[in-house]
Design an enzyme around this catalytic site. Structure first.
Site, PDB file in Angstrom:
ATOM      1  N   GLY A  46       0.767  -1.147  -0.102  1.00 34.53           N
ATOM      2  CA  GLY A  46      -0.099  -0.088   0.108  1.00 34.53           C
ATOM      3  C   GLY A  46       0.799   1.275   0.079  1.00 34.53           C
ATOM      4  O   GLY A  46       0.569   2.076  -0.674  1.00 34.53           O
ATOM      5  N   CYS A  47       1.865   1.176   0.805  1.00 29.26           N
ATOM      6  CA  CYS A  47       2.575   2.414   0.735  1.00 29.26           C
ATOM      7  C   CYS A  47       3.506   2.705  -0.399  1.00 29.26           C
ATOM      8  O   CYS A  47       3.687   3.676  -0.871  1.00 29.26           O
ATOM      9  CB  CYS A  47       3.757   2.296   1.941  1.00 29.26           C
ATOM     10  SG  CYS A  47       2.574   2.339   3.726  1.00 29.26           S
TER      11      CYS A  47
END
EC number: 1.11.1.24
Length: 157
Positions: A46-47
């Site tokens: 996600g990051c």
């Protein structure tokens, strides 16, 4: 944990090390606005998606007068590897003691798979040239957040 920031609040000042070990300060805004985004951990799916979305939109943010700063509790060394692996050209800042995240209301209680713990809350704060909060978004999603932010800042007109 500090309360979440609201539009019009004075943004807390900070100086943190970037991925090359240099000090980066909020005060060095260079007369423009600053987008400060908080993310939980470098090199996670996600990051990485969120950071690459900021990278891919950086020219539009910059041309509109915004500087982008990413902040996580990762070490400088981990941020350096992340920036190099993903070709990230904006500063990634290390907030290992999460003091800045706390001051911005981006550190607090989280729940995951029935477990409650303290951690970083994915958040974005836009700070105007005078150092005031122009926009504060908390509990944002990694995917699609940058596109939404561009719409909110009216960069997609």
């Amino acid at each position: 944990m500090a309360d979440k920031l609201l539009t019009g609040d004075l943004a807390p000042g900070f100086t943190l090390k970037d991925s090359s070990g240099k000090d980066v300060s909020l005060a060095s805004r260079h007369g423009g606005s600053t987008i400060v985004y908080f993310y939980p951990a470098a090199a996670t799916p996600g990051c990485t998606k969120q950071a690459c979305d900021f990278r891919d939109s950086l020219a539009s943010f910059t041309s509109a007068g915004y500087r982008v700063l990413g902040i996580s509790p990762d070490s400088v060394n981990k941020l350096a590897a992340f920036a190099a692996n993903e070709d990230l050209s904006f500063p990634l800042l290390s907030d290992e003691d999460h003091a800045v995240a706390e001051a911005y209301g981006a550190w607090g209680e989280k729940k995951n798979y029935g477990r409650t713990y303290e951690g970083l809350i994915r958040s974005t704060v836009v700070i105007d040239p005078d150092g005031n909060v122009a926009l504060a978004q908390y509990n944002v999603r990694a995917t699609g957040h940058v596109a939404k932010l561009r719409r909110d800042l009216k960069l997609d007109t």
